[in-house]
Design a protein around this motif. Structure first.
Motif, PDB file in Angstrom:
ATOM      1  N   HIS A  95       0.967  -1.160  -0.051  1.00  0.00           N
ATOM      2  CA  HIS A  95       0.068   0.025   0.063  1.00  0.00           C
ATOM      3  C   HIS A  95       0.717   1.222  -0.149  1.00  0.00           C
ATOM      4  CE1 HIS A  95      -3.605   2.446   0.941  1.00  0.00           C
ATOM      5  NE2 HIS A  95      -2.888   3.052   1.557  1.00  0.00           N
ATOM      6  N   ILE A  96       1.761   1.311   1.007  1.00  0.00           N
ATOM      7  CA  ILE A  96       2.805   2.484   1.191  1.00  0.00           C
ATOM      8  C   ILE A  96       3.574   2.480  -0.153  1.00  0.00           C
ATOM      9  CG2 ILE A  96       4.510   3.608   2.274  1.00  0.00           C
ATOM     10  CD1 ILE A  96       3.441   2.149   4.834  1.00  0.00           C
ATOM     11  N   TYR A  97       4.141   1.299  -0.620  1.00  0.00           N
ATOM     12  CA  TYR A  97       5.011   1.453  -1.931  1.00  0.00           C
ATOM     13  C   TYR A  97       4.283   2.068  -3.150  1.00  0.00           C
ATOM     14  CZ  TYR A  97       8.492   0.062  -5.184  1.00  0.00           C
ATOM     15  OH  TYR A  97       9.563   0.205  -6.125  1.00  0.00           O
ATOM     16  N   SER A  98       2.840   1.587  -3.363  1.00  0.00           N
ATOM     17  CA  SER A  98       2.356   1.846  -4.509  1.00  0.00           C
ATOM     18  C   SER A  98       1.971   3.384  -4.438  1.00  0.00           C
ATOM     19  CB  SER A  98       1.096   1.071  -4.787  1.00  0.00           C
ATOM     20  OG  SER A  98       0.359   1.436  -3.706  1.00  0.00           O
ATOM     21  N   ARG A  99       1.582   3.974  -3.206  1.00  0.00           N
ATOM     22  CA  ARG A  99       1.292   5.534  -3.255  1.00  0.00           C
ATOM     23  C   ARG A  99       2.394   6.376  -3.545  1.00  0.00           C
ATOM     24  NH1 ARG A  99      -3.799   7.151  -1.498  1.00  0.00           N
ATOM     25  NH2 ARG A  99      -5.142   5.549  -0.797  1.00  0.00           N
ATOM     26  N   ARG A 100       3.688   5.748  -2.759  1.00  0.00           N
ATOM     27  CA  ARG A 100       5.051   6.511  -2.886  1.00  0.00           C
ATOM     28  C   ARG A 100       5.551   6.393  -4.447  1.00  0.00           C
ATOM     29  NH1 ARG A 100       7.886   5.516   2.859  1.00  0.00           N
ATOM     30  NH2 ARG A 100       5.920   6.507   3.950  1.00  0.00           N
ATOM     31  N   ASN A 101       5.305   5.282  -5.197  1.00  0.00           N
ATOM     32  CA  ASN A 101       5.987   5.147  -6.402  1.00  0.00           C
ATOM     33  C   ASN A 101       5.579   5.915  -7.559  1.00  0.00           C
ATOM     34  OD1 ASN A 101       7.318   3.659  -8.211  1.00  0.00           O
ATOM     35  ND2 ASN A 101       5.800   2.157  -8.798  1.00  0.00           N
ATOM     36  N   VAL A 102       3.979   6.521  -7.328  1.00  0.00           N
ATOM     37  CA  VAL A 102       3.627   7.703  -7.988  1.00  0.00           C
ATOM     38  C   VAL A 102       4.558   8.629  -8.058  1.00  0.00           C
ATOM     39  CG1 VAL A 102       1.753   9.195  -8.787  1.00  0.00           C
ATOM     40  CG2 VAL A 102       1.247   6.603  -8.003  1.00  0.00           C
ATOM     41  N   VAL A 103       4.821   9.221  -7.010  1.00  0.00           N
ATOM     42  CA  VAL A 103       5.768  10.303  -6.661  1.00  0.00           C
ATOM     43  C   VAL A 103       7.113  10.218  -7.444  1.00  0.00           C
ATOM     44  CG1 VAL A 103       6.785  12.010  -5.143  1.00  0.00           C
ATOM     45  CG2 VAL A 103       4.235  11.250  -4.879  1.00  0.00           C
ATOM     46  N   TRP A 104       7.673   8.932  -6.932  1.00  0.00           N
ATOM     47  CA  TRP A 104       8.932   8.579  -7.369  1.00  0.00           C
ATOM     48  C   TRP A 104       9.161   8.472  -8.822  1.00  0.00           C
ATOM     49  CZ3 TRP A 104       8.673   3.964  -3.527  1.00  0.00           C
ATOM     50  CH2 TRP A 104       9.124   4.425  -2.190  1.00  0.00           C
ATOM     51  N   ARG A 105       8.031   8.134  -9.683  1.00  0.00           N
ATOM     52  CA  ARG A 105       8.211   8.050 -11.165  1.00  0.00           C
ATOM     53  C   ARG A 105       8.173   9.489 -11.721  1.00  0.00           C
ATOM     54  NH1 ARG A 105       3.869   3.791 -12.716  1.00  0.00           N
ATOM     55  NH2 ARG A 105       2.361   5.312 -11.818  1.00  0.00           N
ATOM     56  N   VAL A 106       7.259  10.282 -10.931  1.00  0.00           N
ATOM     57  CA  VAL A 106       7.617  11.649 -11.517  1.00  0.00           C
ATOM     58  C   VAL A 106       8.830  12.509 -11.255  1.00  0.00           C
ATOM     59  CG1 VAL A 106       6.536  14.034 -11.011  1.00  0.00           C
ATOM     60  CG2 VAL A 106       4.825  12.142 -11.320  1.00  0.00           C
ATOM     61  N   ILE A 107       9.455  12.379 -10.194  1.00  0.00           N
ATOM     62  CA  ILE A 107      10.799  12.907  -9.850  1.00  0.00           C
ATOM     63  C   ILE A 107      11.558  12.171 -10.574  1.00  0.00           C
ATOM     64  CG2 ILE A 107      12.266  13.369  -7.922  1.00  0.00           C
ATOM     65  CD1 ILE A 107      10.043  13.235  -5.872  1.00  0.00           C
ATOM     66  N   ASN A 108      11.572  10.858 -10.618  1.00  0.00           N
ATOM     67  CA  ASN A 108      12.628  10.505 -11.957  1.00  0.00           C
ATOM     68  C   ASN A 108      12.718  10.828 -12.957  1.00  0.00           C
ATOM     69  OD1 ASN A 108      14.505   8.387 -12.230  1.00  0.00           O
ATOM     70  ND2 ASN A 108      13.333   6.701 -12.432  1.00  0.00           N
ATOM     71  N   GLY A 109      11.455  11.103 -13.683  1.00  0.00           N
ATOM     72  CA  GLY A 109      11.242  11.556 -15.042  1.00  0.00           C
ATOM     73  C   GLY A 109      11.858  12.990 -14.959  1.00  0.00           C
ATOM     74  N   LEU A 110      11.612  13.653 -14.240  1.00  0.00           N
ATOM     75  CA  LEU A 110      12.033  15.190 -14.056  1.00  0.00           C
ATOM     76  C   LEU A 110      13.724  15.137 -13.986  1.00  0.00           C
ATOM     77  CD1 LEU A 110       9.318  16.878 -11.617  1.00  0.00           C
ATOM     78  CD2 LEU A 110       9.429  17.199 -14.137  1.00  0.00           C
ATOM     79  N   VAL A 111      14.139  14.410 -12.979  1.00  0.00           N
ATOM     80  CA  VAL A 111      15.438  14.130 -12.987  1.00  0.00           C
ATOM     81  C   VAL A 111      16.173  13.596 -14.188  1.00  0.00           C
ATOM     82  CG1 VAL A 111      17.441  12.979 -11.588  1.00  0.00           C
ATOM     83  CG2 VAL A 111      15.498  14.093 -10.310  1.00  0.00           C
ATOM     84  N   ARG A 112      15.768  12.768 -14.847  1.00  0.00           N
ATOM     85  CA  ARG A 112      16.322  12.126 -16.224  1.00  0.00           C
ATOM     86  C   ARG A 112      16.329  13.524 -17.069  1.00  0.00           C
ATOM     87  NH1 ARG A 112      17.340   6.860 -16.454  1.00  0.00           N
ATOM     88  NH2 ARG A 112      16.551   5.677 -14.735  1.00  0.00           N
ATOM     89  N   LYS A 113      15.129  14.228 -17.331  1.00  0.00           N
ATOM     90  CA  LYS A 113      15.155  15.350 -18.271  1.00  0.00           C
ATOM     91  C   LYS A 113      15.699  16.528 -18.139  1.00  0.00           C
ATOM     92  CE  LYS A 113      10.647  13.530 -20.155  1.00  0.00           C
ATOM     93  NZ  LYS A 113       9.292  13.848 -20.158  1.00  0.00           N
ATOM     94  N   LYS A 114      16.680  16.536 -16.849  1.00  0.00           N
ATOM     95  CA  LYS A 114      17.380  17.665 -16.182  1.00  0.00           C
ATOM     96  C   LYS A 114      16.310  18.699 -16.001  1.00  0.00           C
ATOM     97  CE  LYS A 114      21.353  15.603 -17.032  1.00  0.00           C
ATOM     98  NZ  LYS A 114      22.217  15.028 -16.019  1.00  0.00           N
ATOM     99  N   ARG A 115      15.043  18.741 -15.870  1.00  0.00           N
ATOM    100  CA  ARG A 115      14.041  19.636 -15.570  1.00  0.00           C
ATOM    101  C   ARG A 115      14.015  19.758 -14.025  1.00  0.00           C
ATOM    102  NH1 ARG A 115       9.014  18.559 -19.843  1.00  0.00           N
ATOM    103  NH2 ARG A 115      10.376  18.836 -21.467  1.00  0.00           N
ATOM    104  N   VAL A 116      14.614  20.821 -13.406  1.00  0.00           N
ATOM    105  CA  VAL A 116      14.367  21.219 -12.158  1.00  0.00           C
ATOM    106  C   VAL A 116      13.702  22.430 -11.854  1.00  0.00           C
ATOM    107  CG1 VAL A 116      15.687  21.443  -9.746  1.00  0.00           C
ATOM    108  CG2 VAL A 116      16.598  19.680 -11.546  1.00  0.00           C
ATOM    109  N   TYR A 117      12.496  22.606 -11.435  1.00  0.00           N
ATOM    110  CA  TYR A 117      11.846  23.859 -11.308  1.00  0.00           C
ATOM    111  C   TYR A 117      12.266  24.364 -10.000  1.00  0.00           C
ATOM    112  CZ  TYR A 117       9.285  21.986 -15.301  1.00  0.00           C
ATOM    113  OH  TYR A 117       9.136  21.401 -16.512  1.00  0.00           O
TER     114      TYR A 117
END
Length: 117
Positions: A95-117
Motif C-alpha cells: 500500500h505504502i510503496y504503490s502510493r509513493r511510487n507515483v511520486v518517485w516516477r514523476v521525480i525520476n522523470g524530471l531528474v532524467r530530463k534535467k528539468r528542475v523547477y
C-alpha cells in the motif's frame, strides 16, 4: 530385546547451551554489522547482502519530498533503498510503496530530463 538408550539430560542441556551461545554470537555479529552500517551513513550497497529483513522497509512518515526521494535513491536510516526492493519486499509494504511510487516516477522523470523547477 533391549530398549534403545536415550541421550542423558546433561548431554542435551550442554548441546542446547552450546547452540544458544552460538545463536547469541551470530546475533551479536549481525547487530554489530548493522550498527556499523548505520554509523557509516545511510548509503546502501546493493552488492552487500542484507540478512536483516527489517532493512527492507519504508519510513513511516517522510516529512518532505527531499526525504521521500532520498528514501528511494539511498535509503533512510540504514534501510534498503526502495529502488532495490525485490517483488517480495514490495509486496510486504504494498500500500505504502504503490502510493509513493507515483511520486518517485514523476521525480525520476524530471531528474532524467534535467528539468528542475
Amino acid at each position: 530385546a533391549v530398549a534403545p538408550r536415550l541421550p542423558s539430560f546433561d548431554a542435551f542441556a550442554s548441546s542446547y547451551a552450546q547452540e544458544q551461545t552460538m545463536n547469541e554470537y551470530e546475533q551479536e555479529q549481525r547487530q554489530s554489522q548493522l550498527s556499523s552500517f548505520a554509523l557509516i551513513g545511510s548509503k546502501f550497497d546493493p552488492q552487500s547482502t542484507c540478512y536483516d529483513p527489517s532493512c527492507a522497509t519504508l519510513s513511516p512518515h517522510p516529512r518532505d519530498l527531499f526525504l521521500l526521494w532520498k528514501e528511494y535513491e539511498e535509503g533512510i536510516g540504514g534501510r534498503k533503498p526502495a529502488k532495490f526492493f525485490t517483488a517480495y519486499e514490495r509486496g510486504k509494504c504494498k500500500h505504502i510503496y504503490s502510493r509513493r511510487n507515483v511520486v518517485w516516477r514523476v521525480i525520476n522523470g524530471l531528474v532524467r530530463k534535467k528539468r528542475v523547477y
